[in-house]
Scaffold this motif. Structure first.
Motif, PDB file in Angstrom:
ATOM      1  N   LYS A 142      51.480   2.352  -6.666  1.00 37.58           N
ATOM      2  CA  LYS A 142      50.412   1.424  -6.271  1.00 37.58           C
ATOM      3  C   LYS A 142      49.056   1.888  -6.804  1.00 37.58           C
ATOM      4  O   LYS A 142      48.239   1.068  -7.224  1.00 37.58           O
ATOM      5  N   ARG A 143      48.821   3.187  -6.816  1.00 38.59           N
ATOM      6  CA  ARG A 143      47.558   3.707  -7.324  1.00 38.59           C
ATOM      7  C   ARG A 143      47.430   3.479  -8.830  1.00 38.59           C
ATOM      8  O   ARG A 143      46.367   3.133  -9.324  1.00 38.59           O
TER       9      ARG A 143
ATOM     10  N   THR B 135      51.836  13.514   2.053  1.00 35.30           N
ATOM     11  CA  THR B 135      53.012  13.069   2.792  1.00 35.30           C
ATOM     12  C   THR B 135      54.139  14.059   2.532  1.00 35.30           C
ATOM     13  O   THR B 135      54.114  14.791   1.549  1.00 35.30           O
TER      14      THR B 135
ATOM     15  N   HIS C 129      49.796  13.334  -3.227  1.00 37.22           N
ATOM     16  CA  HIS C 129      49.733  12.498  -2.028  1.00 37.22           C
ATOM     17  C   HIS C 129      50.045  13.322  -0.792  1.00 37.22           C
ATOM     18  O   HIS C 129      50.933  14.170  -0.818  1.00 37.22           O
TER      19      HIS C 129
ATOM     20  N   VAL D 270      57.730   7.688   0.052  1.00 37.64           N
ATOM     21  CA  VAL D 270      56.356   7.263   0.340  1.00 37.64           C
ATOM     22  C   VAL D 270      55.425   7.737  -0.766  1.00 37.64           C
ATOM     23  O   VAL D 270      54.553   6.996  -1.219  1.00 37.64           O
TER      24      VAL D 270
ATOM     25  N   GLU E 286      55.897   5.470  -3.818  1.00 37.93           N
ATOM     26  CA  GLU E 286      55.273   4.163  -3.604  1.00 37.93           C
ATOM     27  C   GLU E 286      53.757   4.248  -3.740  1.00 37.93           C
ATOM     28  O   GLU E 286      53.128   3.387  -4.367  1.00 37.93           O
ATOM     29  N   ARG E 287      53.159   5.282  -3.179  1.00 39.00           N
ATOM     30  CA  ARG E 287      51.706   5.445  -3.274  1.00 39.00           C
ATOM     31  C   ARG E 287      51.258   5.686  -4.711  1.00 39.00           C
ATOM     32  O   ARG E 287      50.235   5.149  -5.151  1.00 39.00           O
TER      33      ARG E 287
END
Length: 80
Positions: A34-35, A22, A20, A27, A30-31
């Motif tokens: 969710k993915r 970031t 990711h 963060v 979390e990404r």
């Protein structure tokens, strides 16, 4: 850029890795969740088990009654 590895702590110990864009570890976690588990999924960390290098907990989603329904057993999450 952060690489997040989610590993099941039971069964066949399946690992799933994603990258990711970031600089924030939270963060990135979390990404990744969710993915892999859907937009409603969230990480519920086990108190007292996490270390600096790994977080332990379960992944689930909120229900309309205010509780969380767990989608996984315990998982470990590592961010690099």
């Amino acid at each position: 850029m952060k690489t997040v590895t989610i590993r099941q702590c039971y069964g066949d110990h399946t690992e799933w890795t994603s990258t990711h864009r970031t600089d924030d570890d939270q963060v990135a976690i979390e990404r990744a969740i969710k993915r892999r588990f859907g937009v409603r999924a969230a990480f519920y960390e086990d108190n007292g088990l996490s270390t600096e290098s790994k977080k332990y907990g379960q992944i689930g989603h909120p229900t309309k009654w205010g509780n969380a329904s767990m989608d996984t057993g315990r998982v470990s999450i590592r961010v690099e």
